[in-house]
Write an enzyme that holds these catalytic residues in place. Structure first.
Site, short mmCIF file in Angstrom:
data_model
loop_
_atom_site.label_atom_id
_atom_site.label_comp_id
_atom_site.label_asym_id
_atom_site.label_seq_id
_atom_site.Cartn_x
_atom_site.Cartn_y
_atom_site.Cartn_z
N LYS B 78 0.73 -1.15 -0.09
CA LYS B 78 0.08 0.00 -0.16
C LYS B 78 1.04 1.14 0.08
CE LYS B 78 -3.93 2.09 2.66
NZ LYS B 78 -4.73 1.93 3.98
N SER B 153 -9.69 2.06 3.01
CA SER B 153 -8.87 2.56 2.35
C SER B 153 -7.61 1.75 1.38
CB SER B 153 -8.15 3.52 2.94
OG SER B 153 -7.00 3.10 4.24
N SER B 177 -9.92 -0.36 7.16
CA SER B 177 -9.22 -0.41 6.00
C SER B 177 -8.46 -1.30 5.51
CB SER B 177 -8.19 1.01 5.96
OG SER B 177 -9.09 2.12 6.00
#
Lengths: 487, 487
Positions: B78, B153, B177
């Site tokens: 990420k 997210s 997330s």
């Protein structure tokens, strides 16, 4: 300055509290491994943590705890077994993260007090509210760049202990005495190097004025970042004067932050925002609460050096010194150590005290030097004291020896005395012919002496001393001159 | 079966047996990333050169018999994990040009285990969002339905794993997330106990809630990834010092007699009826394996979202203060002064969701509001934690849906913030309590995957992974591939 008197006549009283920021003497910063050494090129001692880069985290440098605890014990405070770091939020270019990590609700040191000695000789107790750990900010450099501001983050993250006093002081002199006391204590304890010119100890002075006898406090101003005792005294006196003038004119003092400008000898408001600053403190989630147990506190206590006040009392008793001598000689740990070394090698403690206080400190003062730079070591000074004590040299010659060692002309007193032939002439056999010759060469004066003008004894002694280049033992010369003239 | 449909466990066997090389495997993934899947927009940065170098190194290491636990396994990070020398944007224009001179501890650990870095995945800006619509780099498409969001997210990571663009990816989970996008994309995602994985080098959103974890195809792979990622880190004071268990070893344990609690409050209003049916079918599967199902109550959990939306914004308002245009990141053109520099740099480079949370957090911490919001939220947080501790006296593991509905259409909720925030209604409480939780595919709602959440007691990642694995041995939901993975 005569301000305090004017103030009293008009029925005003000043109320002063100090916040003293002390840089802790650690090798690395409070939350990173970067060096805290003073004087490096800008931004060469700022790592990603100090720069507040994305994703970095603070880790507390464990060196700071014993220092904060030692200070707390030194002022008789409570050491918090639970303390918490908080974030203090504000934007400024030299504050990399946009918040300062400090301690708000749960500081590491609570309470405590110090006794300061006033000029009158009386002592006064100044209470300490708290002391907490925090990080220093960087520096904004406005002068060096045309139309721009430079940021130096070497100082960012330097560990600080902020010591907050109660508003217990009523004059600039008291405030300075308190600040000096704190300075002496933190340097004694090795908590800080105390180098004020390098910003190691900085004072914020909270000053307000009220009618003598009033219980309510007046509106205060905070004069920030004063880094010398002299400036502290002047800044506070200026502020007292200014506030009294405002109040006497029927005006109101505005609560604000001010800066002292030593060039103009005045305080000025810092550029302020229209609204009060709200720092939005909250607990720092990147750090765990600090837990300190009693055993740890005791281990710090065990390793603490002798405190200034303890040392002063010991010097008075152990070395038979006057209070004034003991106070001067314990004013710093270095000086006290130096003195004790002189006593150790020189033997006579009062003579040693006199030589350190008058000759050594006088010379350092004259040359504008620090004790650490003195070219005469404690052992060397001790060797001079030894030779005075055993009558090898007179006090006057000793000064010549001291100057010689100061100039590096010999490594010990004995070497200098020998190479310069300064040994005291004290044998009667050696002195008597000299005395006789002097008397013979001055028949008029001898006649006058004999006819009752005994004051002339000093003349003959002086002549002998001159002849012997001061090497004669003055006591013996005195006796010999008398003996020969009276015979 | 195509290479990219394999689990890490299978790929490890293939590499070990010489069925393919790490170089071939990496090339295969890189081709997929640069192929038709580009439309998913799952990656912000692809690092083919680094990937190929690391793959070749892995093949060499394997030849020498020194291959690590994840040697040659191509993964993605990420874009919130700092990667030395490679841009780390956090999905924000603010960090569009930011290249960290350090790597996150997680990145270092995975790298040392031999994992190959394919690139950095898309995400909601600074991890704030539940749909991946808040990225400066555009939204990510759900591989199951390109009209729909992948969740957020960590939407890029979940989409990339689901679409076979990497064998696994890292995510971060502050309020769901990792788990919610895992649920939306039909993959496995675990958020470990707060502090189990170091936060060093992970760009902070809300420090007391942020926790990294892996997103994988199976629980077995998650166990393997977690073994590498977890562990104490001296650079993160909040990381837990406990030993990292061998999660893979306990995956075969029977769950007979395991007490599983259904949280009553998580099956109330707002839960999609098909989702509920899927979850109850999954419960039946676990029951058939001998798990003992009961209902428990978490009475304070209804306050989780309001508490979260005070605490997380409060922390983020401070965490994001460092983005000021002074030292790194976006800087506006020709600032007039430093305030102008701050205001314009932040106004121009931060997105609306981020700005809103900063404003909310700043408000919640303001003088006069702190007690009503921040302090109250922290009290609620304690109550929520206590609820869980009570529940864990009755049961071993809690079970719920991961999200109330399956993946929604892009833009569908962008006008309705409350509806968006309710996405995290089942996931947020475990962040507030710091508990580990996992989401695994449990069924299909039409053409959309639906996740099941398991919440464990502190440091019981092994228990969660074991239940998840036992479930996956009985079901094939985790083996379904989205249409986007076919090409």
């Amino acid at each position: 300055m005569t301000i305090p008197d004017i103030k009293k006549e008009n029925g005003w009283e000043a109320v002063i509290g100090l916040e003293i920021h002390v840089q802790l003497l650690t090798n690395t910063k409070i939350f990173s491994g970067a060096s805290t050494k003073f004087g490096a090129d800008p931004n060469t001692q700022a790592c990603p943590i100090d720069l507040g880069m994305p994703g970095v985290l603070p880790v507390v440098n464990e060196e700071v705890y014993p220092k904060a605890i030692a200070f707390g014990l030194g002022v008789g405070a409570d050491i918090a077994t639970y303390s918490v770091f908080d974030r203090k939020n504000y934007f400024y270019p030299d504050l990399p993260k946009g918040y300062q990590i400090t301690q708000m609700d749960y500081p590491i040191v609570l309470g405590g007090h110090v006794d300061i000695v006033l000029e009158s000789g009386e002592t006064k107790t100044i209470n300490i509210t708290r002391a907490h750990l925090e990080e220093d900010a960087g520096k904004s450099l406005h002068e060096d760049f045309q139309g721009m501001t430079g940021i130096d983050l070497n100082r960012a993250g330097t560990p600080l202990l902020e010591i907050v006093s109660e508003p217990d002081m009523t004059s600039a002199a008291e405030a300075v005495a308190y600040a000096k006391h704190i300075h002496q204590l933190v340097t004694y304890l090795g908590v800080s190097d105390g180098e004020m010119s390098q910003g190691s100890l900085r004072c914020d002075a909270n000053v307000s004025i009220r009618r003598t006898g009033d219980r309510d406090l007046g509106t205060r101003t905070e004069t920030k970042n004063v880094n010398s005792f002299r400036f502290l005294e002047r800044a506070i006196n200026y502020e007292i004067d200014r506030q009294v003038a405002i109040l006497e004119d029927g005006g109101r003092v505005i609560q604000e932050t001010r800066l002292y400008d030593p060039d103009k000898d005045e305080t000025r408001p810092m550029r302020s925002k229209e609204t009060a600053t709200d720092y939005r403190y909250f607990p720092e989630p990147d750090l765990l609460p600090v837990r300190i147990n009693e055993a740890y506190i005791q281990s710090v206590r065990k390793n603490m050096p002798e405190l200034p006040v303890e040392k002063r009392i010991r010097f008075e008793n152990e070395y038979d010194l006057s209070g004034a001598d003991a106070t001067v000689l314990t004013s710093s740990a270095n000086l006290a150590d130096y003195f004790e070394q002189v006593v150790k090698s020189g033997g006579d403690s009062r003579l040693a005290a006199n030589w350190v206080r008058v000759e050594l400190l006088g010379k350092l003062n004259k040359e504008g030097m620090e004790l650490g730079d003195a070219p005469v070591s404690a052992e060397q000074l001790g060797s001079i004291v030894t030779r005075i004590r055993d009558n090898t040299i007179s006090g006057k010659i000793a000064k010549t020896v001291f100057d010689g060692l100061w100039a590096g002309q010999a490594s010990t007193a004995d070497d200098f005395i020998e190479s310069h032939g300064l040994e005291q002439v004290s044998g009667t056999d050696e002195l008597e012919p000299i005395v006789s010759a002097i008397i013979a060469a001055n028949p008029d004066q001898a006649e006058q002496y004999r006819s009752g003008k005994t004051k002339l004894l000093g003349f003959f002694v002086g002549q002998v001393m001159k002849e012997t280049q001061s090497k004669a033992n003055p006591q013996q010369v005195n006796e010999l001159v008398k003996k020969i003239l009276d015979s | 079966m195509m290479l990219h449909e394999h689990t890490i466990i299978e790929l490890r066997t293939g590499l070990k047996n010489g069925e393919f090389t790490a170089e071939e495997l990496t090339l295969h993934y890189l081709e997929r990333i640069e192929g038709k899947a580009r439309e998913l927009n799952a990656f912000i940065t692809v690092t083919p050169d680094i990937a190929m170098d690391q793959a070749r190194q892995s093949d060499k290491d394997r030849g020498k018999g020194v291959a690590g636990k994840l040697s040659g396994i191509p993964i993605a990070y990420k874009d919130i994990f700092c990667t030395d020398g490679v841009r780390t944007s956090a999905g924000s224009l603010m960090l569009d040009k930011f290249i960290a001179p350090y790597s996150a501890t997680v990145v270092e650990k995975l790298g040392e285990a031999g994992a190959v870095m394919l690139g950095k995945t898309n995400m909601d800006e600074f991890a704030m969002g539940s749909s991946n619509e808040n990225s400066h780099y555009g939204h990510v498409l759900n591989p199951w339905d390109k009209e729909r969001v992948p969740g957020g997210s960590s939407g890029g990571s979940a989409a990339a794993v689901a679409a076979g663009l990497c064998a696994a990816a890292t995510g971060t989970d502050t309020g769901g997330s990792i788990r919610q996008p895992a649920s939306f994309c039909g993959v496995t995602g675990i958020k470990p106990t707060y502090g189990r994985i170091s936060r060093w080098g992970i760009i902070a959103y809300a420090s007391s809630l942020d926790q990294a974890g892996p997103i994988t195809r199976t629980a077995e792979d998650a166990a393997l990834m977690l073994e590498v990622m977890a562990g104490h880190d001296a650079k993160d004071s909040t990381s837990i010092a406990a030993e990292v268990p061998d999660y893979s070893r306990t995956l075969g344990d029977s769950i007979k007699g395991l007490r599983i609690g259904l949280c009553r409050e998580y099956f109330e209003d707002g839960l999609n009826s098909t989702t509920e049916k899927i979850i109850m079918e999954a419960v039946a599967v676990l029951e058939s394996l001998g798990a003992v199902i009961s209902q428990i109550s978490l009475p304070s959990t209804r306050h989780a979202i309001p508490a979260y939306y005070v605490i997380a914004p409060a922390e983020c308002s401070a965490n994001l203060s460092r983005y000021d245009g002074v030292r790194f990141g976006y800087r506006c053109e020709n600032p007039n002064d430093w305030e102008d520099l701050y205001k314009r740099s932040r106004s121009e480079a931060l997105g609306n969701e981020v700005k809103q949370r900063i404003l909310v957090g700043t408000f919640a911490l303001s003088a006069g509001y702190y007690d009503a919001y921040y302090r109250k939220a922290q009290q609620v947080r304690r109550l929520i934690k206590n609820d869980f501790l009570e529940a864990f006296k009755e049961v071993d593991i809690l079970l719920s849906p991961t999200a109330p509905i399956p993946a929604f259409r892009i833009g569908e909720k962008s006008g309705d913030q409350i509806a968006m925030y309710l996405q995290d209604i089942y996931t947020i409480a475990s962040n507030l309590a710091g508990l580990p939780a996992i989401s695994i595919p449990a069924g299909m709602n039409g053409h959309l995957p639906t996740g099941l959440q398991l919440i464990g007691n502190y440091l019981d990642e092994a228990g969660l992974l074991n239940v998840a694995h036992q479930f996956q041995l009985q079901t094939n939901w985790h083996q379904l591939s989205p249409p986007a993975a076919d090409s």
